[in-house]
Structures are given as structure tokens and as C-alpha cells.
Scaffold this motif. Structure first.
Motif, PDB file in Angstrom:
ATOM      1  N   SER A  75      -8.477   5.406 -19.977  1.00  0.00           N
ATOM      2  CA  SER A  75      -9.193   6.493 -19.320  1.00  0.00           C
ATOM      3  C   SER A  75     -10.682   6.137 -19.308  1.00  0.00           C
ATOM      4  O   SER A  75     -11.113   5.216 -20.014  1.00  0.00           O
ATOM      5  CB  SER A  75      -8.929   7.816 -20.028  1.00  0.00           C
ATOM      6  OG  SER A  75      -9.144   7.661 -21.398  1.00  0.00           O
ATOM      7  N   CYS A 129      -8.193   5.025  -6.893  1.00  0.00           N
ATOM      8  CA  CYS A 129      -8.269   5.326  -8.321  1.00  0.00           C
ATOM      9  C   CYS A 129      -7.662   4.215  -9.161  1.00  0.00           C
ATOM     10  O   CYS A 129      -7.363   4.395 -10.318  1.00  0.00           O
ATOM     11  CB  CYS A 129      -7.555   6.639  -8.583  1.00  0.00           C
ATOM     12  SG  CYS A 129      -5.925   6.673  -7.819  1.00  0.00           S
ATOM     13  N   HIS A 130      -7.451   3.047  -8.563  1.00  0.00           N
ATOM     14  CA  HIS A 130      -6.805   1.938  -9.261  1.00  0.00           C
ATOM     15  C   HIS A 130      -7.096   0.664  -8.464  1.00  0.00           C
ATOM     16  O   HIS A 130      -7.455   0.737  -7.296  1.00  0.00           O
ATOM     17  CB  HIS A 130      -5.299   2.164  -9.297  1.00  0.00           C
ATOM     18  CG  HIS A 130      -4.734   2.321  -7.903  1.00  0.00           C
ATOM     19  ND1 HIS A 130      -4.625   3.547  -7.284  1.00  0.00           N
ATOM     20  CD2 HIS A 130      -4.340   1.413  -6.989  1.00  0.00           C
ATOM     21  CE1 HIS A 130      -4.168   3.381  -6.051  1.00  0.00           C
ATOM     22  NE2 HIS A 130      -3.989   2.088  -5.841  1.00  0.00           N
ATOM     23  N   ASN A 158      -8.649   5.247 -15.724  1.00  0.00           N
ATOM     24  CA  ASN A 158      -7.632   6.178 -15.227  1.00  0.00           C
ATOM     25  C   ASN A 158      -6.335   5.828 -15.953  1.00  0.00           C
ATOM     26  O   ASN A 158      -5.902   4.685 -15.906  1.00  0.00           O
ATOM     27  CB  ASN A 158      -7.491   5.953 -13.718  1.00  0.00           C
ATOM     28  CG  ASN A 158      -6.457   6.832 -13.050  1.00  0.00           C
ATOM     29  OD1 ASN A 158      -5.583   7.414 -13.700  1.00  0.00           O
ATOM     30  ND2 ASN A 158      -6.554   6.937 -11.745  1.00  0.00           N
ATOM     31  N   CYS A 161      -2.777   6.169 -12.402  1.00  0.00           N
ATOM     32  CA  CYS A 161      -2.452   5.344 -11.244  1.00  0.00           C
ATOM     33  C   CYS A 161      -2.311   3.843 -11.520  1.00  0.00           C
ATOM     34  O   CYS A 161      -1.404   3.205 -10.976  1.00  0.00           O
ATOM     35  CB  CYS A 161      -3.479   5.569 -10.154  1.00  0.00           C
ATOM     36  SG  CYS A 161      -3.764   7.309  -9.839  1.00  0.00           S
TER      37      CYS A 161
END
Ligand SMILES: Nc1nc2c(ncn2[C@@H]2O[C@H](COP(=O)(O)OP(=O)(O)OP(=O)(O)O)[C@@H](O)[C@H]2O)c(=O)[nH]1
Ligand SMILES: [Mg+2]
Lengths: 260, 80
Positions: A75, A129-130, A158, A161
Motif C-alpha cells: 500500500s 492503479c498498477h 496499492n 490491483c
């Protein structure tokens, strides 16, 4: 037509619709109720087929160069870049390490890594997001990492994803910091299932937080019985040797596998 | 929101196979362990399909207990 491929078939069964509602229906007609005659086409295509094909090409590219590629996931703020900085400095002279930085925006992490002297490129994913395999492929073209080097890929911060997208790496390594709470493996099982190693970072902060290392390790093993766990602090250096030992083993396998 | 990327891919797969024929319906299989949320894909689909051969197509999503995410079938208009 029912969705007979998934075993939930039968003419009267539940369907999930665009609006998210579920209801049963027993006959087929397009909702727009068009009267154009239609043909049914079998596709049976995996949605990630293209990404996985490019990932396989990346993997072959790494193998051909006897390289070790690791995909670091966590994260935001768990300490990926700090871990990279320390790893590069500590292993200086032992391995060639290159870095591919993935972030939605900015080159801040690239600049931090560049300050260590390691070759690094930044991939900005924009709204993504990835990282995806083709972004890594393009990054490799630019970075041109040396044979027998280690490529450390910092994925976008993250825990969800990046689990789905194979980049061609040898392994995903998931980093969890002690300030995030020890319930994360159960809340984000996909990521912990996808990684053979979990690094528990910021253990220097353990005296100040409610974080049970034994419990987090046990819950990570609930979702992935094979996962290894190393507690460390990228700030103080405590525990880093175990991470380097793990890297060395993986590097040895990756560089020898080419002749296997 | 990786579903956005996934839905782009779904529309690309469908439109490539459809050529220039209109797509009326798409069936998708979403595995329990696929890490994709059917509701989010359904939400993205209409918007992403707009302006493509799949505009206005109906999306049927079938949940399975596997880990795959697959476009299984589509219905397209018959060749003229
Ligand atoms: N106390 C302590 N702080 C740490 C440690 N590792 C990282 N930090 C701090 O945590 C913050 C975030 O660290 P980063 O390395 O930027 O985290 P990141 O995972 O790269 O973050 P994103 O790239 O934004 O996802 C910084 O303020 C670091 O100094 C650690 O082991 N102990
Ligand atoms: Mg970072």
C-alpha cells in the motif's frame, strides 16, 4: 441463451445485469429489444491474455539475460522506495541493480533512487492503479539492464490491483508496514496469495503500535501457506540481512536456471 | 480500479472479434478468486463501450468459483 459455460446454466437462472441487479429470466432477447437477427460467437478468451503474453515475453527476456526481476508491491507509504534505497547502497559492488519505478504521477521516487547511483526509470501510469506488462516491456527498452543484474520493480502503491497483473517477474514481494494494522492479509488476500515473500517493514516502530507480528504471519499463511515472512526496518537496517539472503538465493536460481 | 483496465480489454477483445458488426450481447465469466468485481466491470462497460461496436450491448456476467476472468461468448448482428 444462458451462460452454460460456467455451470450455473439452465434456462431459468440468475443473471447479473449492467445495473448490478440480479434477476432470473428464462428467455433471451437483448434489452434494447432490437429485432436484428444475431449470431452467437464463442470467444472463450481470458481478459488478461494480452497482458500475460507480454509478461511471458518479459520473463523470457529476463531468462535470456540471466536476470532476476522482482515486483515490489505494497500500500502507499509502506516503505518500498526506502527499502530500495537501502538495498542498493548495502549491496553496492555485489550486484548490478536496476530499478523501474511505477507511480501514477511524479518522478519523486526515481529521483530518490537515482541519488543512490543505480540506473532507474520512472513509468507514470496516469489513472492506472498498477503497472502492466507492456509498460515494463517499454521500460526495459529504455533501461537496458545488464545481463545477470537484478531488476527491482516498484509497483504503484496499492494492495489490490497489482496482484492481478503479471509483469514477467520471478516473484512478487509484498511489503506490509507495522503502522498499517495486522489484519491486512485477510482483507487483501489476493496480494498475499500472489507473493512468496512478505516483508514486515518499520519494525523499529513496533513499541509504539498495536501490531502482532505472529498474528499477521499466521493470517498471511491462512491465505498462502507457503509465504515466507521477514521482519525488518528499512530505516535502521535491522533484519535487512535476511532479505539480502533471500535475494541472493533467488538470484542464484535465476542466473543458474538459464542452464538448467 | 483495475476494472477500468479490464473493461477496456473486454471491449477490445469483443470489437476485434466482431470486425465491424454490431455487438448486441457479451457474456463474461468472473471467477471468485479473479480479483475483479463484477459490479465495477458492469459499471465501466457502458461508458467504455460507447462509440465502439459494442455500444449499447448487454453485458451478462456469470460468477464462477474459479480464478479466471473470461469473455465467453457474444451475440453479433448477422452478416448482411
Ligand atoms: N520508522 C520507519 N519509517 C520508515 C521505514 N521505512 C520507510 N519509512 C518511512 O515511511 C515513509 C514512506 O516511505 P516510502 O519509502 O516513500 O514508501 P513507499 O512504499 O515507497 O511509498 P509510495 O511509493 O508512495 O507507495 C517515509 O517517510 C519513510 O521514511 C522504516 O523502516 N521505519
Ligand atoms: Mg515509493
Amino acid at each position: 441463451m444462458m451462460c452454460g459455460h460456467c455451470g450455473c446454466g439452465g434456462p431459468d437462472h440468475e443473471h447479473e445485469h449492467e445495473d448490478g441487479t440480479r434477476h432470473s429470466h428464462s428467455h433471451s432477447h437483448a434489452h434494447g429489444h432490437t429485432h436484428t437477427p444475431t449470431t452467437l460467437v464463442e470467444l472463450q478468451t481470458r481478459v488478461l491474455a494480452k497482458n500475460d503474453a507480454i509478461a511471458a515475453r518479459n520473463r523470457a527476456w529476463f531468462a535470456g539475460r540471466e536476470m532476476l526481476a522482482i515486483n515490489l508491491v505494497s500500500s502507499p507509504g509502506a516503505g518500498k522506495t526506502t527499502l530500495l534505497e537501502r538495498t542498493i547502497r548495502d549491496l553496492h559492488g555485489q550486484y548490478d541493480i536496476g530499478v523501474l519505478e511505477g507511480d501514477q504521477a511524479t518522478s519523486l521516487d526515481r529521483d530518490r533512487v537515482a541519488a543512490t547511483g543505480a540506473p532507474v526509470i520512472q513509468v507514470n501510469t496516469g489513472t492506472g492503479c498498477h503497472l502492466e506488462a507492456d509498460q515494463v516491456a517499454r521500460g526495459l527498452n529504455e533501461l537496458r539492464p545488464a545481463p545477470r543484474s537484478i531488476l527491482l520493480i516498484e509497483n504503484v502503491g496499492n494492495l489490490v490491483c497489482p496482484a492481478m497483473f503479471d509483469l514477467g517477474e520471478r516473484a512478487k514481494v509484498v511489503i506490509l508496514s507495522v503502522t498499517e494494522g495486522d489484519d491486512k492479509p485477510l482483507k487483501y488476500p489476493h496480494m498475499f496469495r500472489a507473493a512468496p515473500l512478505m516483508l514486515i517493514n518499520k519494525i523499529d516502530l513496533l513499541p509504539h503500535v498495536d501490531f502482532d507480528v505472529a498474528r499477521v504471519t499466521a493470517s498471511a499463511r491462512d491465505v498462502n501457506p507457503a509465504i515466507a515472512a521477514i521482519g525488518l526496518s528499512a530505516r535502521t537496517g535491522e533484519g535487512m540481512q535476511q532479505w539480502y539472503d533471500w535475494l541472493r538465493r533467488e538470484w542464484t536460481v535465476a542466473t543458474e536456471a538459464a542452464f538448467a | 480500479m483495475h476494472e477500468l483496465a479490464l473493461t477496456h480489454e473486454i471491449v477490445a477483445i469483443v470489437c476485434q472479434a466482431a470486425g465491424d458488426r454490431r455487438v448486441h450481447r457479451v457474456t463474461l465469466e468472473v471467477g471468485e478468486r479473479s480479483c475483479a468485481t463484477p459490479e465495477s466491470i458492469a459499471f465501466c462497460f457502458d461508458v467504455i463501450a460507447r462509440g465502439t461496436c459494442a455500444e449499447g450491448a448487454r453485458l451478462d456476467i456469470c460468477r464462477t468459483d474459479g480464478d479466471d476472468l473470461m469473455v465467453t461468448t457474444m451475440e453479433i448482428e448477422e452478416a448482411a
